[in-house]
Write a protein that holds these residues in place. Structure first.
Motif, short mmCIF file in Angstrom:
data_model
loop_
_atom_site.label_atom_id
_atom_site.label_comp_id
_atom_site.label_asym_id
_atom_site.label_seq_id
_atom_site.Cartn_x
_atom_site.Cartn_y
_atom_site.Cartn_z
N THR A 24 1.56 10.22 1.15
CA THR A 24 2.79 10.12 0.97
C THR A 24 3.69 8.69 1.68
O THR A 24 4.25 8.10 1.54
CB THR A 24 3.56 11.40 1.13
N ALA A 25 3.06 8.86 2.88
CA ALA A 25 3.64 7.73 3.96
C ALA A 25 2.81 6.55 3.70
O ALA A 25 3.68 5.44 3.64
CB ALA A 25 3.39 8.10 5.44
N ALA A 82 6.42 -10.76 7.48
CA ALA A 82 5.81 -10.32 8.78
C ALA A 82 6.11 -8.67 8.72
O ALA A 82 4.70 -7.99 9.08
CB ALA A 82 6.35 -10.74 10.09
N LEU A 83 7.12 -8.09 8.32
CA LEU A 83 7.37 -6.70 8.20
C LEU A 83 6.39 -6.11 7.26
O LEU A 83 5.72 -5.11 7.50
CB LEU A 83 8.83 -6.47 8.09
N ALA A 84 6.21 -6.79 6.32
CA ALA A 84 5.41 -6.23 5.27
C ALA A 84 4.10 -5.96 5.70
O ALA A 84 3.23 -5.12 5.15
CB ALA A 84 5.64 -6.95 3.75
N TYR A 122 -1.02 -3.27 7.60
CA TYR A 122 -1.83 -2.92 8.70
C TYR A 122 -1.91 -1.44 9.25
O TYR A 122 -2.94 -0.98 9.40
CB TYR A 122 -1.81 -3.78 9.97
N GLU A 123 -0.75 -1.21 9.27
CA GLU A 123 -0.50 0.59 9.74
C GLU A 123 -1.26 1.26 8.74
O GLU A 123 -1.89 2.47 9.05
CB GLU A 123 0.98 0.80 9.71
N SER A 164 -4.57 3.74 9.17
CA SER A 164 -4.72 5.07 8.89
C SER A 164 -5.97 5.42 7.99
O SER A 164 -6.53 6.59 7.81
CB SER A 164 -3.54 5.72 8.33
N GLU A 165 -6.31 4.36 7.19
CA GLU A 165 -7.38 4.70 6.29
C GLU A 165 -8.79 4.55 6.87
O GLU A 165 -9.69 5.42 6.64
CB GLU A 165 -7.31 3.64 4.94
N LEU A 166 -9.01 3.64 7.81
CA LEU A 166 -10.14 3.43 8.42
C LEU A 166 -10.41 4.18 9.60
O LEU A 166 -11.63 4.47 9.97
CB LEU A 166 -10.19 1.86 8.87
N ALA A 167 -9.12 4.61 10.53
CA ALA A 167 -9.48 5.05 11.51
C ALA A 167 -8.36 6.24 11.88
O ALA A 167 -7.30 5.93 12.22
CB ALA A 167 -9.30 4.38 12.73
N PRO A 168 -8.47 7.36 11.01
CA PRO A 168 -7.18 8.57 10.88
C PRO A 168 -7.11 8.89 12.34
O PRO A 168 -8.02 8.99 13.01
CB PRO A 168 -7.98 9.50 9.97
N GLU A 169 -5.96 9.20 12.61
CA GLU A 169 -5.43 9.69 13.85
C GLU A 169 -6.36 11.21 14.28
O GLU A 169 -6.56 10.93 15.44
CB GLU A 169 -3.80 9.97 13.88
N GLU A 170 -6.47 11.69 13.32
CA GLU A 170 -7.37 13.03 13.80
C GLU A 170 -8.79 12.55 14.10
O GLU A 170 -9.60 13.50 14.66
CB GLU A 170 -7.28 13.90 12.76
#
Length: 512
Positions: A387-388, A473-475, A480-481, A485-491
């Motif tokens: 969703t994010a 640049a914001l986009a 990148y964010e 999250s797709e390549l290296a999830p926080e968990e």
């Protein structure tokens, strides 16, 4: 008329003295390399002037990136009597240069233009080649010596002889500059290869800077660098660029492994180019996303077409800048003031044009990258926090569309500014009309008014392109964010640790 014969003679003597110091490298070597000390002092002045005119980018991430790669590629350089200092200029134009004394600068625009560490390494190695070969000092010394000799001309036809000599010196300096660029290309390939970077980065860089170039035969004649196509052919002949040699492949693979990229190292060992990254899989977009992209492309194409007019005007102004060196009038302080102003305005035109083009070039790819996450997943891979990701995608795509809408307001005022600067440069180059008295003041006042008009139009164009670039640049940050999250999830602690290690290798202390 008051005559200043003694100071003029002293000035000529000092000029010849410094020329001898700069050019007599063998003598200076036996005398403790006094010419190197002069070069260092001159380099400080040049570096200060460049940073004062363009501003210095002190972003620690960018500086660590540039300086880490710069330290590696300059280490193989044989010249060690000057330190190699790497800095970033706040110019939007894609450029790099080496000043006397080991000062090497890249612009913020170039950092956005390069697409890999190998490309940046090749550019920095090229500039280190200039420093190693003392090219800046040779150019300055040669020009000083030529000026000193021309100033000795006397007689009835002295004015005509000096003018002809100045014309000859301009073309001599341009030809010498192109020779030095070819030398620096060769040195840069050697230094980048020795530091473990892939010299194919230089080939890629030349391929992209060569697209869309072309200023006509006169423009090519007055260029300080060889044509990109010629530099590309010369680079491809270098044996360190081709993938056939196993020893070469092993050396470059070792460099990739040291940078924490074992996959790229294996690609090199197989004889493949790791810079040939396959495009991301296309994801079927919703109708709204597809319509947004169609609107984006249409707006970008329209703005790019409108940008062709200021590009042609800017290129013509660049040629007149070179011709202005021939028609210089050092005896007229009003002319000198306006010439410096015109040069500054022309530089701002080039900066604004470059930033506007960067927005138009980058916007479609940024939109496509964000569109992959419009539904919270990409190519069948569900991200953590879908969703994010979808929300970031929606906001980011809106920012890209807004950026292209705003940058569309830049070409028209940019063209008016470029035309005004071109008119001033053309007038300053006119040797036939040289009024006196009040007429001269009126003429110079009109040129001053044109320059102020150009600056006001530049302010409008720069505001439009600057706002667009900030939105874009914001986009890109949103993309990148989501990609992280797709390549290296926080968990996933292992993936996050690997990511942090790669950042530390690439950018240095901030992620240590």
């Amino acid at each position: 008329m008051v005559r200043f014969s003694l100071p003029v003679k002293r000035a000529r003597a000092l000029t010849l003295f410094f020329c001898c110091l700069l050019l007599s490298s063998a003598t200076a070597a036996r005398a403790g390399r006094l010419d190197t000390e002069i070069e260092k002092a001159l380099g400080k002045v040049v570096a200060y002037a460049l940073e004062d005119a363009n501003g210095a980018d002190t972003d620690p991430l960018l500086l660590n990136w540039v300086r880490a790669i710069g330290a590696r590629v300059s280490a193989p350089a044989p010249r060690r009597d000057v330190p190699y200092r790497f800095s970033i200029l706040g110019s939007e134009t894609s450029n790099a240069l080496a000043a006397p004394g080991g000062y090497i600068f890249v612009t913020r625009g170039l950092l956005d233009f390069v697409e890999s560490d190998d490309e940046l390494a090749s550019v920095l190695a090229h500039e280190a080649g200039h420093v190693s070969k003392r090219h800046a000092t040779q150019q300055i010394g040669g020009n000083l010596l030529f000026l000193a000799l021309v100033n000795q001309v006397r007689g009835r036809n002295a004015g005509e002889i000096k003018t002809a000599a100045q014309v000859y010196n301009v073309f001599r300096a341009l030809n010498k500059s192109r020779e030095m660029e070819a030398q620096a290309d060769e040195e840069g390939i050697a230094y980048a290869y020795a530091a473990g970077y892939d010299p194919n980065g230089l080939v890629r860089f030349f391929e992209r800077i060569g697209s869309g170039r072309g200023g006509g035969r006169l423009g090519d004649l007055l260029q300080t660098h060889p044509a990109p196509a010629r530099r590309l052919r010369q680079a491809e002949r270098d044996p360190r660029v081709g993938p056939e040699d196993p020893a070469r492949r092993e050396a470059i693979a070792a460099g990739y492994r040291e940078r924490g990229l074992p996959g790229a190292a294996e690609t090199v060992l197989r004889g493949e180019n790791p810079l040939d990254v396959p495009p991301m899989a296309r994801v079927r977009s919703s109708e709204a996303v597809a319509q947004g992209r169609a609107s984006l492309v249409a707006r970008a194409d329209a703005a790019r077409k409108r940008l062709q007019a200021p590009y042609r005007t800017q290129r013509t102004g660049g040629v007149l800048q070179q011709v202005l060196l021939v028609n210089s009038r050092p005896d007229d302080y009003r002319w000198l003031y306006l010439a410096f102003r015109a040069y500054a305005v022309q530089a701002q035109v080039e900066d604004t044009y470059s930033r506007t083009l960067r927005v138009l070039r980058t916007a479609p790819t940024t939109y496509d990258a964000l569109a992959r996450y419009a539904g919270g997943s990409a190519a069948g891979v569900t991200t953590s926090g879908g969703t994010a990701a979808a929300l970031n995608s929606s906001i980011g795509r809106g920012e890209v569309l807004e950026a292209v809408e705003r940058v569309g307001g830049a070409p028209a005022p940019l063209q008016r500014a470029a035309q005004a600067a071109l008119a001033v440069l053309a007038d300053l180059n006119n040797p036939l009309y040289r009024p006196r008295g009040n007429t001269a003041w009126a003429r110079y006042g009109a040129l001053e008014g044109l320059l102020r008009y150009a600056e006001s139009e530049l302010s409008r164009a720069s505001r439009a392109s600057g706002q667009a670039w900030r939105l874009l640049a914001l986009a890109r940050i949103r993309h990148y964010e989501v990609r992280l999250s797709e390549l290296a999830p926080e968990e996933d602690a292992a993936a996050r640790a690997q990511w942090a290690d790669l950042l530390t290798r690439r950018l240095g202390a901030p992620f240590a």
